[in-house]
Design a protein around this motif. Structure first.
Motif, mmCIF file in Angstrom:
data_model
loop_
_atom_site.group_PDB
_atom_site.id
_atom_site.type_symbol
_atom_site.label_atom_id
_atom_site.label_comp_id
_atom_site.label_asym_id
_atom_site.label_seq_id
_atom_site.Cartn_x
_atom_site.Cartn_y
_atom_site.Cartn_z
ATOM 1 N N TRP A 183 0.830 -1.206 0.000
ATOM 2 C CA TRP A 183 0.000 0.000 0.000
ATOM 3 C C TRP A 183 0.860 1.250 0.000
ATOM 4 O O TRP A 183 1.873 1.332 0.700
ATOM 5 C CB TRP A 183 -0.914 0.029 1.227
ATOM 6 N N TYR A 184 0.445 2.221 -0.787
ATOM 7 C CA TYR A 184 1.025 3.549 -0.717
ATOM 8 C C TYR A 184 0.172 4.375 0.238
ATOM 9 O O TYR A 184 -1.045 4.535 0.023
ATOM 10 C CB TYR A 184 1.050 4.212 -2.094
ATOM 11 N N CYS A 185 0.804 4.904 1.282
ATOM 12 C CA CYS A 185 0.081 5.673 2.294
ATOM 13 C C CYS A 185 0.575 7.117 2.259
ATOM 14 O O CYS A 185 1.709 7.409 2.682
ATOM 15 C CB CYS A 185 0.309 5.079 3.689
ATOM 16 N N PRO A 186 -0.230 8.049 1.753
ATOM 17 C CA PRO A 186 0.210 9.449 1.639
ATOM 18 C C PRO A 186 0.393 10.092 3.006
ATOM 19 O O PRO A 186 -0.226 9.686 4.002
ATOM 20 C CB PRO A 186 -0.925 10.106 0.851
ATOM 21 N N SER A 187 1.239 11.111 3.032
ATOM 22 C CA SER A 187 1.534 11.822 4.287
ATOM 23 C C SER A 187 0.816 13.154 4.382
ATOM 24 O O SER A 187 0.998 13.896 5.347
ATOM 25 C CB SER A 187 3.045 12.050 4.410
ATOM 26 N N GLY A 188 0.001 13.479 3.357
ATOM 27 C CA GLY A 188 -0.751 14.733 3.396
ATOM 28 C C GLY A 188 0.055 15.944 2.994
ATOM 29 O O GLY A 188 -0.339 17.081 3.278
ATOM 30 N N THR A 189 1.195 15.730 2.317
ATOM 31 C CA THR A 189 2.039 16.840 1.887
ATOM 32 C C THR A 189 1.967 16.987 0.371
ATOM 33 O O THR A 189 1.398 16.150 -0.332
ATOM 34 C CB THR A 189 3.496 16.611 2.314
ATOM 35 N N ASN A 190 2.611 18.035 -0.124
ATOM 36 C CA ASN A 190 2.614 18.272 -1.563
ATOM 37 C C ASN A 190 3.502 17.288 -2.327
ATOM 38 O O ASN A 190 3.453 17.222 -3.554
ATOM 39 C CB ASN A 190 3.085 19.713 -1.848
ATOM 40 N N ASP A 191 4.332 16.556 -1.609
ATOM 41 C CA ASP A 191 5.216 15.579 -2.244
ATOM 42 C C ASP A 191 4.534 14.249 -2.512
ATOM 43 O O ASP A 191 5.129 13.366 -3.144
ATOM 44 C CB ASP A 191 6.457 15.343 -1.374
#
Length: 237
Positions: A183-191
């Motif tokens: 799973w790819y889990c985003p960190s909530g940043t623009n990256d």
């Protein structure tokens, strides 16, 4: 139990093997070490007969009871490795779907709502409804499919084991036909490469030889990514 480098098995040099053999002969009370026996055999030390690291993992998985399978999957998740999702039996080719081994795995990620506010989420991964991207190939391709997937999930860590990893060899046996998931889990940043949690599935081996796994995953996934040789392009995606 927690070292993510444990699956990078390498063959010892001959001088080290001789020392291990001497210790093995002198110790009459110690239990037999299957890995030492593997490294000491002539077949195991040759390039053509080298045992694939992931075959060792799958051999243990096939021989394990339910509790050990769940422990193995939990540890793989803690080391940020892909998990076995569809596992063909090595003899009768019956396909196991060990989703119950994911019960102790929680994933956390952050998303942004329409007001650009960060929202944190933590879910048991086997219950979460995430979009799924399925990667598979037909025939042999020059580029590593697993390495391509790693670049989408985590460029600094080999989530999926690939041909260029230490311990890889051409003599892969038990991994063919196995479908792994990560799973790819985003960190909530623009990256972030994706704005929400996304599951990635990887079919090992030629998809033409594993029609049942191909049918199951193409029906379940949101996006299918095919790699194959083309007369017009080396790799067609």
């Amino acid at each position: 139990m927690m070292d993510y480098r444990a699956r990078y098995i390498t063959v010892r040099d001959p001088s080290e093997q001789d020392q291990i053999q001497q210790r093995h002969d002198d110790s009459s009370q110690s239990e037999c070490d299957i890995f030492e026996e593997m490294f000491l055999s002539d077949e195991g030390t040759s390039q053509s007969g080298q045992i694939h690291s992931m075959d060792v993992q799958m051999a243990v998985f096939h021989c394990a009871d339910g509790f050990l399978k769940q422990l193995m999957v939990t540890k793989l998740s803690q080391c940020q490795y892909a998990l076995p999702l569809l596992v063909p039996h090595p003899f009768i080719q019956q396909i196991e779907f060990p989703l119950w081994t994911f019960r102790q795995i929680n994933k956390s990620w952050k998303i942004r709502n329409t007001n650009n506010e960060t929202i944190s989420q933590t879910q048991q991964i086997y219950k979460s409804k995430t979009p799924m991207v399925f990667f598979f190939r037909f025939g042999s391709v020059s580029s590593s499919k697993s390495q391509l997937m790693n670049s989408l999930i985590n460029e600094k860590h080999n989530t999926f084991f690939h041909r260029n990893c230490p311990g890889s060899s051409r003599t892969r046996v038990l991994m063919d036909g196995v479908v792994e998931i990560a799973w790819y889990c985003p960190s909530g940043t623009n990256d972030d490469k994706f704005t929400d949690c996304v599951a990635f599935c990887n079919l090992h081996g030629d998809a033409g030889d594993h029609e049942k796994q191909l049918q199951i995953l193409t029906e379940m996934s949101s996006v299918n990514v095919v790699l194959r040789l083309s007369p017009y392009s080396r790799v067609l995606k």
